[in-house]
Design an enzyme around this catalytic site. Structure first.
Site, mmCIF file in Angstrom:
data_model
loop_
_atom_site.group_PDB
_atom_site.id
_atom_site.type_symbol
_atom_site.label_atom_id
_atom_site.label_comp_id
_atom_site.label_asym_id
_atom_site.label_seq_id
_atom_site.Cartn_x
_atom_site.Cartn_y
_atom_site.Cartn_z
ATOM 1 N N GLY A 1 25.780 27.090 41.769
ATOM 2 C CA GLY A 1 25.305 28.177 41.989
ATOM 3 C C GLY A 1 25.227 29.066 40.708
ATOM 4 N N ASN B 1 27.264 21.715 47.712
ATOM 5 C CA ASN B 1 26.361 20.945 48.857
ATOM 6 C C ASN B 1 24.938 21.503 48.581
ATOM 7 O OD1 ASN B 1 26.480 23.455 50.095
ATOM 8 N ND2 ASN B 1 26.905 22.615 52.099
ATOM 9 N N GLY C 1 22.579 26.787 45.806
ATOM 10 C CA GLY C 1 22.786 26.610 44.573
ATOM 11 C C GLY C 1 21.369 25.427 44.321
ATOM 12 N N LYS D 1 32.090 30.438 58.509
ATOM 13 C CA LYS D 1 32.763 29.059 58.465
ATOM 14 C C LYS D 1 32.939 28.897 57.087
ATOM 15 C CE LYS D 1 31.172 26.361 62.273
ATOM 16 N NZ LYS D 1 30.497 24.899 62.745
ATOM 17 N N ARG E 1 48.594 21.187 47.783
ATOM 18 C CA ARG E 1 48.726 19.693 47.700
ATOM 19 C C ARG E 1 48.878 19.393 46.349
ATOM 20 N NH1 ARG E 1 45.300 18.887 51.906
ATOM 21 N NH2 ARG E 1 43.591 18.917 50.611
ATOM 22 N N ALA F 1 36.757 33.930 44.696
ATOM 23 C CA ALA F 1 35.639 34.996 44.197
ATOM 24 C C ALA F 1 35.340 35.996 45.497
ATOM 25 C CB ALA F 1 34.243 34.102 44.103
ATOM 26 N N TYR G 1 29.153 38.007 56.006
ATOM 27 C CA TYR G 1 29.791 37.628 54.584
ATOM 28 C C TYR G 1 30.989 38.644 54.378
ATOM 29 C CZ TYR G 1 29.024 37.952 49.481
ATOM 30 O OH TYR G 1 29.269 37.743 48.205
ATOM 31 N N LYS H 1 34.686 37.345 53.848
ATOM 32 C CA LYS H 1 35.100 37.602 52.415
ATOM 33 C C LYS H 1 36.655 38.341 52.749
ATOM 34 C CE LYS H 1 32.557 35.573 49.547
ATOM 35 N NZ LYS H 1 33.093 34.679 48.446
ATOM 36 N N THR I 1 26.525 41.296 39.971
ATOM 37 C CA THR I 1 26.277 40.546 38.538
ATOM 38 C C THR I 1 24.915 39.865 38.440
ATOM 39 O OG1 THR I 1 28.619 40.211 38.439
ATOM 40 C CG2 THR I 1 27.272 38.533 37.367
HETATM 41 P P1 NAD Z 1 25.078 31.397 44.542
HETATM 42 O O1 NAD Z 1 24.540 31.335 46.034
HETATM 43 O O2 NAD Z 1 24.311 31.125 43.530
HETATM 44 O O3 NAD Z 1 26.269 30.376 44.525
HETATM 45 C C1 NAD Z 1 26.972 29.920 45.513
HETATM 46 C C2 NAD Z 1 27.117 28.378 45.403
HETATM 47 O O4 NAD Z 1 27.754 27.918 46.589
HETATM 48 C C3 NAD Z 1 25.982 27.449 45.769
HETATM 49 O O5 NAD Z 1 25.654 26.601 44.503
HETATM 50 C C4 NAD Z 1 25.902 26.856 47.043
HETATM 51 O O6 NAD Z 1 25.165 25.773 47.027
HETATM 52 C C5 NAD Z 1 27.305 26.670 47.079
HETATM 53 N N1 NAD Z 1 27.803 26.523 48.669
HETATM 54 C C6 NAD Z 1 27.454 27.551 49.616
HETATM 55 N N2 NAD Z 1 27.843 27.056 50.626
HETATM 56 C C7 NAD Z 1 28.566 25.732 50.362
HETATM 57 C C8 NAD Z 1 29.325 24.749 51.042
HETATM 58 N N3 NAD Z 1 29.534 24.890 52.535
HETATM 59 N N4 NAD Z 1 29.804 23.762 50.642
HETATM 60 C C9 NAD Z 1 29.868 23.563 48.993
HETATM 61 N N5 NAD Z 1 29.168 24.539 48.333
HETATM 62 C C10 NAD Z 1 28.488 25.514 49.323
HETATM 63 O O7 NAD Z 1 25.844 32.654 44.678
HETATM 64 P P2 NAD Z 1 26.904 33.473 43.229
HETATM 65 O O8 NAD Z 1 26.241 34.626 42.719
HETATM 66 O O9 NAD Z 1 26.764 32.394 42.244
HETATM 67 O O10 NAD Z 1 28.201 33.726 43.822
HETATM 68 C C11 NAD Z 1 29.322 32.737 43.716
HETATM 69 C C12 NAD Z 1 30.595 33.510 44.424
HETATM 70 O O11 NAD Z 1 30.714 34.873 43.786
HETATM 71 C C13 NAD Z 1 30.275 33.796 45.740
HETATM 72 O O12 NAD Z 1 31.681 33.269 46.622
HETATM 73 C C14 NAD Z 1 30.135 35.174 46.089
HETATM 74 O O13 NAD Z 1 30.415 35.511 47.010
HETATM 75 C C15 NAD Z 1 30.751 35.697 44.863
HETATM 76 N N6 NAD Z 1 30.291 37.034 44.381
HETATM 77 C C16 NAD Z 1 29.036 36.831 43.649
HETATM 78 C C17 NAD Z 1 28.540 38.255 43.184
HETATM 79 C C18 NAD Z 1 27.207 38.280 42.389
HETATM 80 O O14 NAD Z 1 26.688 39.239 42.161
HETATM 81 N N7 NAD Z 1 26.717 37.123 42.120
HETATM 82 C C19 NAD Z 1 29.126 39.422 43.517
HETATM 83 C C20 NAD Z 1 30.074 39.392 44.384
HETATM 84 C C21 NAD Z 1 30.805 38.121 44.605
#
Ligand code: NAD
Ligand code: UDP
Length: 310
Positions: free
Chosen positions: A10, A32, A36, A89, A104, A112, A143, A147, A173
């Protein structure tokens, strides 16, 4: 050190992985590709200290490492609302499995979390001790509540002495390598401006956000991971400069020299009216504050999307 990053394909996962590799660490990326991109992983694979595991965090895993950075979760509203039960989930089971893997392997956890845990805030700006205003049955709650339970799990594992988990509440971000298709406001408006399309403003555009450049966010998460054990968070990480979506749109039009018009669409359900982090805790405990101003960060992001379109 050996880091496991869930969600490594991601936006933030890619940046965190690049940063850790540049610091000389080993990185195992797990993803997965739910939201991403495989292309992000191909770039990281060029480094021999990077390994990739394709796996869904809803299912347990056992991967030896010293730190688990748990980022796996769709983060843009269209993505996390597409399959809300799966999102819930991921937020619950994904965090539980990250904590169990860390326990473990005697590893630390960086979780995050998000400014969304404050919901549509009644306190402004939002300090960490504000408990939030989340609609538990709204379209964003898969969501937001997901979270929140993720934070609960981290706090309980830490309280019980089972894991040293750190909670970072990330505010909006942006930056290069954002997905062009996940519907976030910065990427949408820049791509529309560059292509001469109308800029889509949801609602009347008076809602606010506070946008933080990705390098600043990643820097803060590194500082939190390196902090003494007592600094568990939750800790807000974001840029306190607040702007309306209308102000963002007009800045993007100016910086792209675009003659696109604004197109007003219905407001998104439960869309928070305002958002601005209080970063006093990060200033005090991490000696951190964001360095890049919105204009400079947008110019870098515009350059990225400009070459992406060519
Ligand atoms: P994104 O969607 O670009 O990246 C999330 C990644 O998680 C993706 O690559 C996706 O394929 C992977 N993913 C999702 N479900 C999955 C699963 N079941 N198994 C394995 N991989 C899985 O989002 P991001 O902006 O990179 O955000 C990353 C984290 O930061 C997230 O947890 C998000 O909640 C948190 N966050 C991001 C922001 C932001 O502004 N970007 C703000 C607050 C929090
Ligand atoms: N937004 C908008 N036009 C878009 C995408 C989003 O006006 O094309 C608005 C959205 O309604 C919200 C703000 O911009 O008020 C930030 O949206 P984003 O999805 O980027 O982040 P989040 O709502 O999760 O903070």
């Amino acid at each position: 050190m050996r880091y496991l990053i869930t969600g490594a394909a991601g936006f933030l996962g890619t940046h965190l992985a690049s940063r850790l590799l540049a610091e000389g660490h080993e990185v195992i990326g797990l993803d997965n590709f739910h939201s991403g991109a495989e292309a992000n992983i191909s770039r990281l694979r060029l480094d021999s200290r990077f390994q990739f595991v394709q796996h869904d965090v809803v299912t347990p895993y056992d991967i030896p490492c010293e730190v688990v950075c748990n980022l796996a979760c769709p983060a843009s509203p269209p993505h996390y609302q597409r399959d809300p039960i799966y999102t819930a989930k991921i937020a619950f089971l994904g965090t539980l499995h990250a904590l169990e893997n860390a326990e473990r392997n005697k590893a630390k956890v960086l979780q995050a979390s998000t400014s969304e845990i404050y919901g549509d805030p009644l306190v402004h700006p939002q300090p960490e001790d504000y408990l939030g205003n989340v609609n538990p049955i709204g379209v964003r709650s898969c969501y937001d509540e997901g979270k929140r339970i993720g934070e609960t799990l981290c706090a309980d594992f830490t309280r019980l002495g089972r894991v040293d988990a750190r909670l970072v509440r990330i505010f909006n971000t942006y930056g290069p390598r954002m997905s062009a298709t996940d519907g976030r406001v910065v990427s949408n408006l820049i791509l529309q401006a560059l292509q001469g399309q109308d800029l889509t403003v949801f609602g009347d555009g008076t809602q606010t956000r506070s946008f933080c450049y990705v390098d600043d966010t990643i820097h803060a998460t590194r500082l939190l991971m390196a902090s003494p054990k007592e600094v568990t968070g939750p800790i807000n990480v974001g840029n306190p400069t607040e702007c309306t979506i209308l102000e963002l749109a007009s800045l993007i039009l100016e910086l792209t020299d675009s003659r696109s018009k604004l197109s007003f669409l219905p407001a998104a359900a439960d869309d928070p009216h305002k958002r601005q982090p209080s970063i006093e805790l990060a200033r005090r405990e991490l000696t951190w504050e964001p360095e890049l101003e919105l204009k400079e960060g947008l110019l870098k992001t515009i350059a990225y999307f400009d070459s992406y379109l060519k």
